[in-house]
Design a protein around this motif. Structure first.
Motif, mmCIF file in Angstrom:
data_model
loop_
_atom_site.group_PDB
_atom_site.id
_atom_site.type_symbol
_atom_site.label_atom_id
_atom_site.label_comp_id
_atom_site.label_asym_id
_atom_site.label_seq_id
_atom_site.Cartn_x
_atom_site.Cartn_y
_atom_site.Cartn_z
ATOM 1 N N MET A 1 0.867 -1.193 0.000
ATOM 2 C CA MET A 1 0.000 0.000 0.000
ATOM 3 C C MET A 1 0.896 1.233 0.000
ATOM 4 S SD MET A 1 -2.872 -1.364 2.727
ATOM 5 C CE MET A 1 -4.230 -0.352 2.164
ATOM 6 N N ASN A 2 0.559 2.216 -0.845
ATOM 7 C CA ASN A 2 1.504 3.301 -1.078
ATOM 8 C C ASN A 2 1.271 4.548 -0.229
ATOM 9 O OD1 ASN A 2 -0.760 4.445 -2.198
ATOM 10 N ND2 ASN A 2 0.168 4.947 -4.170
ATOM 11 N N GLY A 3 0.456 4.457 0.801
ATOM 12 C CA GLY A 3 0.220 5.613 1.661
ATOM 13 C C GLY A 3 -1.076 6.321 1.387
ATOM 14 N N LEU A 4 -1.554 6.265 0.160
ATOM 15 C CA LEU A 4 -2.792 6.960 -0.205
ATOM 16 C C LEU A 4 -3.566 6.076 -1.175
ATOM 17 C CD1 LEU A 4 -3.833 9.900 0.487
ATOM 18 C CD2 LEU A 4 -3.089 10.534 -1.801
ATOM 19 N N ILE A 5 -4.842 5.827 -0.866
ATOM 20 C CA ILE A 5 -5.656 5.028 -1.782
ATOM 21 C C ILE A 5 -6.927 5.797 -2.144
ATOM 22 C CG2 ILE A 5 -4.781 2.782 -1.054
ATOM 23 C CD1 ILE A 5 -8.166 3.521 0.120
ATOM 24 N N THR A 6 -7.519 5.405 -3.251
ATOM 25 C CA THR A 6 -8.697 6.097 -3.758
ATOM 26 C C THR A 6 -9.983 5.458 -3.236
ATOM 27 O OG1 THR A 6 -8.887 4.682 -5.714
ATOM 28 C CG2 THR A 6 -7.441 6.624 -5.887
ATOM 29 N N THR A 7 -11.067 6.183 -3.388
ATOM 30 C CA THR A 7 -12.368 5.631 -3.018
ATOM 31 C C THR A 7 -12.718 4.440 -3.915
ATOM 32 O OG1 THR A 7 -13.375 7.357 -4.408
ATOM 33 C CG2 THR A 7 -13.315 7.755 -2.027
ATOM 34 N N ASP A 8 -12.296 4.475 -5.175
ATOM 35 C CA ASP A 8 -12.547 3.347 -6.075
ATOM 36 C C ASP A 8 -11.843 2.091 -5.560
ATOM 37 O OD1 ASP A 8 -14.177 4.673 -7.848
ATOM 38 O OD2 ASP A 8 -12.559 5.198 -9.231
ATOM 39 N N PRO B 1 -19.052 1.439 5.434
ATOM 40 C CA PRO B 1 -19.447 0.115 5.930
ATOM 41 C C PRO B 1 -18.263 -0.701 6.439
ATOM 42 C CG PRO B 1 -20.606 0.608 3.903
ATOM 43 C CD PRO B 1 -19.607 1.706 4.087
ATOM 44 N N GLY B 2 -18.433 -1.257 7.632
ATOM 45 C CA GLY B 2 -17.406 -2.104 8.215
ATOM 46 C C GLY B 2 -16.328 -1.375 8.986
ATOM 47 N N ALA B 3 -16.437 -0.047 9.068
ATOM 48 C CA ALA B 3 -15.397 0.723 9.749
ATOM 49 C C ALA B 3 -15.449 0.535 11.262
ATOM 50 C CB ALA B 3 -15.526 2.198 9.407
ATOM 51 N N LYS C 1 -4.273 -5.492 6.327
ATOM 52 C CA LYS C 1 -4.247 -4.285 5.499
ATOM 53 C C LYS C 1 -5.154 -3.266 6.184
ATOM 54 C CE LYS C 1 -5.729 -6.141 1.725
ATOM 55 N NZ LYS C 1 -6.138 -6.431 0.333
ATOM 56 N N ILE C 2 -4.671 -2.044 6.345
ATOM 57 C CA ILE C 2 -5.417 -1.039 7.097
ATOM 58 C C ILE C 2 -5.656 0.189 6.227
ATOM 59 C CG2 ILE C 2 -5.416 0.450 9.144
ATOM 60 C CD1 ILE C 2 -3.437 -1.568 10.399
ATOM 61 N N VAL C 3 -6.898 0.655 6.221
ATOM 62 C CA VAL C 3 -7.256 1.928 5.582
ATOM 63 C C VAL C 3 -7.800 2.848 6.663
ATOM 64 C CG1 VAL C 3 -8.809 3.099 3.975
ATOM 65 C CG2 VAL C 3 -7.706 0.946 3.310
ATOM 66 N N LEU D 1 -13.718 -3.671 -0.190
ATOM 67 C CA LEU D 1 -14.482 -3.636 1.059
ATOM 68 C C LEU D 1 -14.666 -5.007 1.699
ATOM 69 C CD1 LEU D 1 -17.392 -1.042 0.551
ATOM 70 C CD2 LEU D 1 -15.513 -0.917 2.198
ATOM 71 N N ALA D 2 -14.793 -6.019 0.879
ATOM 72 C CA ALA D 2 -15.079 -7.360 1.405
ATOM 73 C C ALA D 2 -13.828 -8.190 1.678
ATOM 74 C CB ALA D 2 -15.987 -8.117 0.439
ATOM 75 N N ASP D 3 -12.642 -7.609 1.495
ATOM 76 C CA ASP D 3 -11.416 -8.367 1.730
ATOM 77 C C ASP D 3 -11.334 -8.809 3.193
ATOM 78 O OD1 ASP D 3 -10.872 -7.753 -0.860
ATOM 79 O OD2 ASP D 3 -8.992 -6.689 -0.483
ATOM 80 N N ASN D 4 -10.999 -10.071 3.403
ATOM 81 C CA ASN D 4 -10.961 -10.610 4.768
ATOM 82 C C ASN D 4 -9.857 -9.997 5.623
ATOM 83 O OD1 ASN D 4 -13.130 -12.372 4.369
ATOM 84 N ND2 ASN D 4 -11.802 -13.971 3.526
#
Length: 276
Positions: free
Chosen positions: A1-8, A43-45, A84-86, A14-17
């Motif tokens: 993960m590069n530090g910044l991810i998009t909403t897409d 969702p899921g936060a 993995k953390i967002v 979202l469903a990744d375990n």
């Protein structure tokens, strides 16, 4: 993960375990950044309190916690070393970069900030939830603290003469120049001698981070392109926004002066510079 991810990206995953989504919106801050999207979540936060993840024994706000405390908080919400953390917040990019930086400093680089945060997610009419996820799942998390990423008062003070790095101050120009008051009562404004002012608002485009060309131009104009940098602000919070901007250009994590201006201005012997 590069530090910044998009909403897409987040929508697709979202469903990744192995994904943990952290809502790090806070009810208020010293800069009066208020909770503008109360009871609206991705969702899921899982909700996270920055105060609970900081050193409660410190007299300073937002102080970096011990590895043991950090590990315990991770274990409480089911974070493990391969998670993995967002992280996101309801301001767009305000509180979340601090948590992103903390995880990286603790040796966990599978973490990214949601660019645009909750406001962008809502504006794109994506699915939301009215409650955060509650979890009782306990998992083991072993932090590996990189101590060089946390700068102390003494290191900042000694650097005035040694000039090994440049302190980049993310506060507003008025506070940096000493022409506007500090939001914390009793603190004088001004700045650490030889530091450079780069207000965190300059690296933002609304609720999102500016693109790489714009960010590179900003750092170039400040004369920072080839300098080692340590980021500072009022309490170690918005410094992480500018550190995130720098990370997008270099893919390197930058040190933070954790006590920042709150600590510096409280110490009577600290040299303080103002605008000429």
């Amino acid at each position: 993960m590069n530090g910044l991810i998009t909403t897409d990206w987040l929508q697709k995953h979202l469903a990744d375990n192995d994904l943990i989504i952290l809502d790090v919106s806070q009810s208020t801050s010293v800069n009066n950044q208020n909770d503008v999207h109360s009871a609206i979540y991705i969702p899921g936060a899982i909700s996270l309190s920055l105060k609970d993840w900081s050193d409660s024994k410190s007299q300073l706000p937002n102080t970096f916690p011990s590895p043991e405390h950090f590990a315990a908080k991770c274990q409480e919400i089911g974070i493990k070393n391969d998670s993995k953390i967002v992280v996101y917040d309801d301001q767009g990019l305000y509180f979340s970069p601090r948590i992103w930086w903390m995880f990286n400093a603790m040796g966990h680089n599978k973490v990214a900030v949601l660019d645009g945060g909750l406001p962008k997610w809502i504006n794109e009419a994506r699915e939301t939830a009215s409650e955060t996820r509650k979890t009782s799942l306990k998992r083991n998390f072993e932090p590996k603290l990189t101590k060089g990423l946390i700068k102390s008062y003494d290191q900042i003070y000694q650097n005035i003469d040694s000039d090994e790095f440049v302190v980049v101050d993310a506060r507003s120009k008025g506070r940096f120049d000493g022409t506007a008051p500090e939001p914390r009562e009793g603190l004088s404004s001004g700045h650490i001698p030889k530091s450079v002012n780069l207000p965190y608002t300059e690296v933002l485009n609304g609720t999102s981070l500016k693109n790489q060309d714009e960010l590179q131009n900003i750092f170039n104009l400040k004369g920072l392109s080839d300098r080692k940098m340590v980021f500072s602000c009022g309490s170690g919070l918005t410094a992480c926004i500018v550190a995130l901007a720098r990370h997008q250009l270099t893919n390197q994590l930058s040190p933070i002066y954790d006590g920042s201006w709150t600590e510096w201005a409280q110490i009577v012997s600290s040299p303080i510079a103002t605008a000429d």
